[in-house]
Design an enzyme around this catalytic site. Structure first.
Site, PDB file in Angstrom:
ATOM      1  N   HIS A 356       0.801  -1.230   0.000  1.00 52.53           N
ATOM      2  CA  HIS A 356       0.000   0.000   0.000  1.00 52.53           C
ATOM      3  C   HIS A 356       0.827   1.271   0.000  1.00 52.53           C
ATOM      4  CE1 HIS A 356      -3.928  -1.942   0.917  1.00 52.53           C
ATOM      5  NE2 HIS A 356      -3.150  -2.842   1.494  1.00 52.53           N
ATOM      6  N   LYS A 544      -7.815  14.176   4.590  1.00 49.19           N
ATOM      7  CA  LYS A 544      -6.966  12.972   4.554  1.00 49.19           C
ATOM      8  C   LYS A 544      -5.901  13.149   5.621  1.00 49.19           C
ATOM      9  CE  LYS A 544      -5.992  14.064   0.156  1.00 49.19           C
ATOM     10  NZ  LYS A 544      -6.174  12.816  -0.554  1.00 49.19           N
ATOM     11  N   ARG A 545      -5.103  12.108   5.885  1.00 45.18           N
ATOM     12  CA  ARG A 545      -4.010  12.273   6.834  1.00 45.18           C
ATOM     13  C   ARG A 545      -3.091  13.396   6.375  1.00 45.18           C
ATOM     14  NH1 ARG A 545      -3.353   8.636  11.303  1.00 45.18           N
ATOM     15  NH2 ARG A 545      -1.343   9.652  11.497  1.00 45.18           N
ATOM     16  N   LYS A 550       1.273  14.409   0.494  1.00 38.82           N
ATOM     17  CA  LYS A 550      -0.101  14.704   0.068  1.00 38.82           C
ATOM     18  C   LYS A 550      -0.285  16.186  -0.252  1.00 38.82           C
ATOM     19  CE  LYS A 550      -2.016  10.876   2.841  1.00 38.82           C
ATOM     20  NZ  LYS A 550      -2.725  10.000   1.897  1.00 38.82           N
ATOM     21  N   THR A 652      -8.419   6.640  -1.638  1.00 38.91           N
ATOM     22  CA  THR A 652      -9.787   6.119  -1.681  1.00 38.91           C
ATOM     23  C   THR A 652     -10.769   7.245  -1.365  1.00 38.91           C
ATOM     24  OG1 THR A 652      -9.331   5.316   0.555  1.00 38.91           O
ATOM     25  CG2 THR A 652      -9.370   3.681  -1.203  1.00 38.91           C
ATOM     26  N   LYS A 656     -14.611   8.494  -2.927  1.00 37.15           N
ATOM     27  CA  LYS A 656     -15.803   8.871  -2.150  1.00 37.15           C
ATOM     28  C   LYS A 656     -16.326  10.232  -2.585  1.00 37.15           C
ATOM     29  CE  LYS A 656     -13.782   6.149   1.460  1.00 37.15           C
ATOM     30  NZ  LYS A 656     -12.747   6.163   2.495  1.00 37.15           N
TER      31      LYS A 656
HETATM   32  C1  26W Z   1       4.467   0.897   9.802  1.00 36.37           C
HETATM   33  C2  26W Z   1       3.818   2.252   9.709  1.00 36.37           C
HETATM   34  C3  26W Z   1       2.819   2.288   8.610  1.00 36.37           C
HETATM   35  C4  26W Z   1       1.474   2.369   8.906  1.00 36.37           C
HETATM   36  C5  26W Z   1       0.545   2.386   7.887  1.00 36.37           C
HETATM   37  C6  26W Z   1       3.244   2.230   7.289  1.00 36.37           C
HETATM   38  C7  26W Z   1       2.316   2.247   6.283  1.00 36.37           C
HETATM   39  C8  26W Z   1       0.971   2.314   6.585  1.00 36.37           C
HETATM   40  C9  26W Z   1      -0.068   2.270   5.502  1.00 36.37           C
HETATM   41  C10 26W Z   1       0.340   1.308   4.401  1.00 36.37           C
HETATM   42  C11 26W Z   1      -0.334   3.612   4.966  1.00 36.37           C
HETATM   43  C12 26W Z   1      -1.602   3.655   4.179  1.00 36.37           C
HETATM   44  O1  26W Z   1      -2.684   3.732   4.733  1.00 36.37           O
HETATM   45  N1  26W Z   1      -1.484   3.640   2.850  1.00 36.37           N
HETATM   46  C13 26W Z   1      -2.622   3.979   2.034  1.00 36.37           C
HETATM   47  O2  26W Z   1      -3.333   2.808   1.651  1.00 36.37           O
HETATM   48  C14 26W Z   1      -4.511   3.140   0.948  1.00 36.37           C
HETATM   49  C15 26W Z   1      -5.282   1.862   0.704  1.00 36.37           C
HETATM   50  O3  26W Z   1      -4.639   1.087  -0.260  1.00 36.37           O
HETATM   51  C16 26W Z   1      -4.175   3.864  -0.333  1.00 36.37           C
HETATM   52  O4  26W Z   1      -5.365   4.258  -0.957  1.00 36.37           O
HETATM   53  C17 26W Z   1      -3.333   5.104  -0.035  1.00 36.37           C
HETATM   54  O5  26W Z   1      -2.891   5.692  -1.237  1.00 36.37           O
HETATM   55  C18 26W Z   1      -2.136   4.722   0.805  1.00 36.37           C
HETATM   56  O6  26W Z   1      -1.424   5.879   1.220  1.00 36.37           O
END
Ligand code: 26W
Length: 806
Positions: A356, A544-545, A550, A652, A656
Site C-alpha cells: 500500500h 486525509k491524513r 499529500k 480512496t 468517495k
Molecule cells: C508501519 C507504519 C505504517 C502504517 C501504515 C506504514 C504504512 C501504513 C499504511 C500502508 C499507509 C496507508 O494507509 N497507505 C494507504 O493505503 C490506501 C489503501 O490502499 C491507499 O489508498 C493510499 O494511497 C495509501 O497511502
C-alpha cells in the site's frame, strides 16, 4: 428469535433489551443505552446468521479467506447494519416512537477507529463486500483499547487525547474466552531428535493469552454473515499472591501490566515506521493467535494439514502481518511435524501480499536483535527462508548488488517487504500506476524472476455506505432516474444517469441535493468550530491524513496567493470560495503539525479580514474521522487530490468525493489515473508533473530556488510564510524547507496548480456545466465500488467462488 420486521416488533425488541441489560424502560434510558439496546437487537439476527454461515462453510468444505490487517477503521455500525439487514426504517421509527431522535441515537455511537487512514478504511469496506459477495471470510486484527487519538485544536495546534471507544463501542463485540490461544515471547530453544524427527521446544518463554472478541459483519441483501475477529491480550497467570507474600507484589503487577499493554493502543504513525518493540509484539501477537486458530479449525474439519493451502488463503494488508509466513512454517513443522519442503510448499501457496505504499520511510525493517530475542524460533525460520532465497537470487543474477538489494536479512535488519515478495503467492499494488511502480521500480528485480506473481487490484469503496447511506438525497434521485435500487448490487448501473447529462431539470435537482447537503455541513461546522460558512461559496475540500507527500501545503500556498490578490484589489470580483481541511498528523511528525498550525493561522487571518468577507473562507475541521467524512463527502464540490505523482498508492477518499458528485482537482497519481481514464480531461481538473517527469526532474537536479526566483507570485507567497499572519507566528521553517529541499516539489507544480484552480472557479460560474460534470462523475464512479475490487481478489488471487452481481 424475535421478529423485528415491523415498527411495533422493533419497539418491543428494544424495550426487552433495555429491561434485561440496563434494568430500565425507554422513558428512563439514555441515548447511549438506546444505542446499545438497538445494537443487541440487530446482533440477535446477525448471530443466528453467522452461525448458519459457519455451518454451511464447514458442510460445503468451502475454501476460506483470512484477511489479516493491523487496522480496521470501521466507524459506526448501527445505521449501517440496520440498513444492510433491511430494517433501517423500522429501527428509525421505533426509536422515534420511543421518544428519541433517531439521529441522536445514531450519533451516540462512537466510531470504532481502529485504524489510521486509507489502509484501515479499505479493510473495513472490503469486509462489507466479502459478506455481500457471500465469500466465506474472516477479518483478523487487534482489539485495541484505544483507537486513533482524538484530535483537538488548541491555539491553532494539534493536541492528542485518548480515544476510549469501548464503553459504548463494545456493544458489537462478543468475547469468546473458550477460543483463546496462547502466544509466547522470548525464551530459549531446546532441540532434540526423536523418532527421526527434530523437535524444537521453547523454554522459559513468557506467555500471553489471546482472547477473541468477535464482531458480526452482515452483507447487503444476503443472509451471509462473516466475522471480524479482534484479539485481546490477557495475562495467563492470575495475579500471583504468593509473590505478594514474598514482597514481590509490584513485580506481579508489572507482569500483568506488561502483557496487557499489547492491546492498549493503536500506533498512530501512518506511512512511517518507528521500530518499537511493542509494535513488533502486537504484530506477532495477533498473527500467531490467528494462524493457530485457523490451523486448529482446519485440523478439526479435515484431520490433516496437508490440504491446508487448498482450503485457506491469508491476505496480508501491507507487510504488518508478514510474520504469518514464518509462523505458519513454525506451526506446520514444529507442531504438525512436516519437514521444511512440505511446510514451505503449503506456506507459499497460502499467503498473498498487498502493498500500500512505496515511501521508503514506510517500508518495514526490523532490527535483527529484536526479532532474535523476542521470537527466537521465528528468527531461525526467517534466516533459513532468507538463506534459500539468497541462493536462488545468486543463481539467477550472479550479481552481488542485486543480491544485496533483494536480501531479506541484511545489515542487521529484516526487510519485511522482501520477505513477502519472496514467500507470497501473489504481490499486488492498489492502482494501475502503483502496480507499475512495484513492477518496474520497487520490486523490479524480483518481478523479472517471477513476473506472474505481480498483479494489480485497484482499490474500491463500499458504495452502499459512501453513497446510499450517507447521501439519502442523492440516493433517492438515483433510484428515481435509474428506475430502482439495482445500483446497490450493480454499481455500473449508475451509468444510466449519463442520459440525463443534458436534462436541465435533472441537473437542477442534482444542484438542490448538493445545496441541502452543504447546509447540513454548514450547521455541523458552526456547531464544531463556530465558523459560519457561506453556503453560496464553492466548498473546496482536502480531507486525509496530514503528510508532506499529500501536499496540503500546496493548497495553502494557493490560498495565500488568492489572499494577496484580494489585498491588492479589495474590489476584485470573485466566486466566493470556502477551503476546508480535515487532517490528523502523527504525534511525532513535527513538520505535519506545523502545517496544521499554519492552516489555522491562515484561517484566523482570512476569516477576520474584512477584505475577504463574502469571498474567501478557510476552516480546519477538528478530529477528522469516518463519521465526519460521512457528513463532509456529500457536501463537497471540489475534491483535492494533489499528491506528488508517484507517491499516493491509490487514494480512496478521491473515490468517495467523486461518487458524491464532487469534481476532482488532482495530479495523475494513484487511482486518479483510472478516474481520468473514465472522465477525460473535460470532466476533471488535472495539473502537475506526471510520475515519469518527476523522476526525470529529480535526476536532473531539481532546484526549487530557481522556481522561486522566476515566479513573482510564488516568491511573495513563500515570503509570506516567513512573516506569518496576525497571530505573529512565523513559518520561516516551512519556507526554508521548500527553498532548500522541497522533496515533494510543491514549487515546481505551483503554477500549474493555480491554473487548474482558476479553471475550477471559471467552470463553477456556469452552474449547469458544473452540475453536468458532477452528474457524469457520479455516473462513471461505479468502477470504484469495493464489490468490483473484492470480486477481482476472489477471481484472480484467492480463487474462491462468489455471488455474481449483475
Ligand atoms: C508501519 C507504519 C505504517 C502504517 C501504515 C506504514 C504504512 C501504513 C499504511 C500502508 C499507509 C496507508 O494507509 N497507505 C494507504 O493505503 C490506501 C489503501 O490502499 C491507499 O489508498 C493510499 O494511497 C495509501 O497511502
Amino acid at each position: 428469535m424475535t421478529s423485528i420486521h415491523s415498527v411495533e416488533k422493533m419497539k418491543k425488541a428494544i424495550c426487552d433489551k433495555l429491561k434485561l441489560n440496563f434494568g430500565c424502560t425507554a422513558d428512563e434510558a439514555t441515548e447511549g443505552q438506546m444505542m446499545r439496546a438497538s445494537a443487541l437487537v440487530l446482533r440477535e439476527i446477525m448471530a443466528d446468521r453467522e452461525i448458519a454461515t459457519k455451518h454451511e462453510t464447514r458442510a460445503k468444505k468451502a475454501r476460506q479467506v483470512h484477511y489479516l490487517s493491523m487496522e480496521f477503521l470501521m466507524g459506526r455500525s448501527l445505521k449501517k447494519n440496520a440498513w444492510n439487514l433491511g430494517v433501517g426504517e423500522y429501527l428509525s421509527k421505533a426509536i422515534e416512537e420511543l421518544g428519541f431522535h433517531a439521529s441522536d441515537v445514531f450519533e451516540a455511537e462512537p466510531d470504532a477507529a481502529l485504524g489510521n487512514g486509507g489502509l484501515g478504511r479499505l479493510a473495513a469496506c472490503y469486509l462489507d463486500s466479502l459478506s455481500t459477495l457471500e465469500i466465506p471470510a474472516t477479518g483478523y486484527s487487534i482489539c485495541y483499547e484505544m483507537g486513533i487519538f482524538r484530535q483537538r485544536i488548541v491555539d491553532g495546534q494539534q493536541v492528542e487525547l485518548p480515544d476510549e471507544w469501548k464503553e459504548l463501542g463494545s456493544a458489537w463485540l462478543l468475547p469468546k474466552p473458550q477460543e483463546a490461544e496462547h502466544v509466547y515471547f522470548g525464551g530459549t530453544l531446546r532441540k532434540f531428535w526423536d523418532n527421526d524427527r527434530l523437535h524444537v521446544v521453547n523454554e522459559g518463554a513468557s506467555e500471553v493469552l489471546a482472547v477473541p472478541c468477535d464482531m458480526e459483519i452482515a452483507g447487503y441483501d444476503t443472509d451471509h454473515v462473516n466475522t471480524l475477529r479482534l484479539w485481546d491480550a490477557k495475562s495467563t497467570t492470575p495475579m500471583d499472591m504468593s509473590l505478594f507474600s514474598q514482597g514481590e507484589y509490584l513485580r506481579a503487577m508489572e507482569q500483568h501490566a506488561m502483557v496487557e499493554t499489547i492491546a492498549k493502543v493503536l500506533y498512530p504513525e501512518d506511512n512511517h515506521i518507528e521500530g518499537k518493540s511493542l509494535r513488533l509484539k502486537q504484530q506477532y501477537f495477533f498473527v500467531s493467535a490467528t494462524v493457530q486458530s485457523v490451523v486448529r479449525k482446519h485440523i478439526e474439519t479435515y484431520g490433516t494439514v496437508m490440504n491446508f493451502h487448498e482450503k485457506n488463503v491469508f491476505q496480508i494488508n501491507d507487510t504488518h502481518p508478514a510474520l504469518v509466513i514464518p509462523e505458519l512454517m513454525r506451526i506446520l513443522m514444529d507442531d504438525a511435524g512436516l519437514d521444511w519442503d512440505e511446510a514451505w510448499g503449503i506456506t507459499r501457496q497460502s499467503v498473498a501480499y498487498t502493498n500500500h505504499t512505496v515511501l521508503a520511510e514506510a517500508l518495514e525493517r526490523w532490527p535483527q536483535e529484536l526479532i532474535e530475542t523476542l521470537l527466537p524460533r521465528v528468527w531461525e525460520i526467517i534466516v533459513e527462508i532468507a538463506r534459500r532465497y539468497q541462493d536462488e537470487v545468486d543463481a539467477y543474477y550472479q550479481d552481488p548488488a542485486k543480491t544485496a538489494e533483494m536480501a531479506i536479512v541484511w545489515d542487521g535488519q529484516v526487510r519485511m517487504a522482501n520477505l513477502c515478495v519472496a514467500a507470497c503467492r501473489t504481490i499486488n499494488g492498489v492502482s494501475a500506476l502503483h502496480s507499475d511502480i512495484l513492477r518496474n521500480d520497487l520490486f523490479r528485480y524480483q518481478c523479472a524472476m517471477t513476473p506472474e506473481k505481480f498483479q494489480n487490484v485497484t482499490n474500491g469503496i463500499d458504495h452502499r455506505r459512501w453513497l446510499s447511506e450517507i447521501n439519502p438525497g442523492l440516493d433517492a434521485l438515483i433510484v428515481e432516474l435509474t428506475k430502482g435500487k439495482k445500483y446497490l448490487l450493480y454499481p455500473q448501473d449508475l451509468k444510466k444517469l449519463e442520459k440525463y447529462a443534458d436534462d436541465a431539470a435533472v441537473l437542477e435537482r442534482l444542484g438542490d441535493v448538493k445545496r441541502k447537503n452543504k447546509e447540513r455541513l454548514a450547521k455541523y461546522v458552526k456547531r464544531d468550530t463556530g465558523i459560519v460558512l457561506d453556503t453560496g461559496a464553492v466548498f473546496d475540500v482536502q480531507a486525509k491524513r496530514l503528510h508532506e507527500y499529500k501536499r496540503q501545503l500546496l493548497n495553502v500556498l494557493h490560498i495565500i496567493s488568492l489572499y494577496h490578490a484580494l489585498q491588492d484589489d479589495p474590489n476584485m470580483a470573485m466566486q466566493p470560495h470556502a477551503f476546508l481541511f480535515g487532517a490528523k498528523a502523527a504525534p511525532g511528525y513535527a513538520v505535519a503539525k506545523r502545517i496544521i498550525r499554519l492552516i489555522n493561522s491562515l484561517a484566523d487571518q482570512v476569516n477576520n479580514d474584512p477584505v475577504c468577507r463574502d469571498k474567501l473562507q478557510v476552516a480546519f475541521l477538528e478530529n477528522y474521522r469516518v463519521s465526519m467524512a460521512e457528513t463532509l463527502m456529500p457536501a463537497s464540490e471540489v475534491s483535492q487530490q494533489i499528491s506528488l505523482a508517484g507517491k499516493e498508492a491509490s487514494g480512496t477518499g478521491n473515490m468517495k468525493f467523486m461518487m458524491n458528485g464532487a469534481l476532482t482537482i488532482g495530479t495523475l497519481d494513484g487511482a486518479n489515473v483510472e478516474m481520468h481514464e473514465v472522465l477525460g480531461d473535460e470532466n476533471m481538473f488535472l495539473f502537475g508533473m506526471h510520475a515519469d517527469e518527476v523522476a526525470r526532474k529529480k535526476a536532473e537536479g531539481y532546484m526549487p530556488q530557481m522556481v522561486y526566483m522566476h515566479d513573482e507570485k510564488l516568491h511573495r507567497v513563500v515570503d509570506q510564510l516567513k512573516y506569518g499572519f496576525r497571530d505573529g507566528v512565523s513559518y520561516e521553517d516551512l519556507a526554508q524547507r521548500l527553498l532548500m529541499n522541497d522533496e515533494y516539489m510543491l514549487l515546481e507544480d505551483f503554477e500549474s496548480y493555480c491554473e487548474a484552480e482558476a479553471r475550477v472557479v471559471a467552470t463553477y460560474a456556469d452552474a449547469k456545466a458544473w452540475n453536468r460534470m458532477s452528474l457524469l462523475n457520479i455516473a462513471r464512479s461505479g468502477i470504484f465500488a469495493a464489490d468490483r475490487a473484492v470480486a477481482q481478489y476472489a477471481d484472480n488471487i484467492w480463487h474462491v467462488p462468489h455471488r455474481k452481481l449483475s
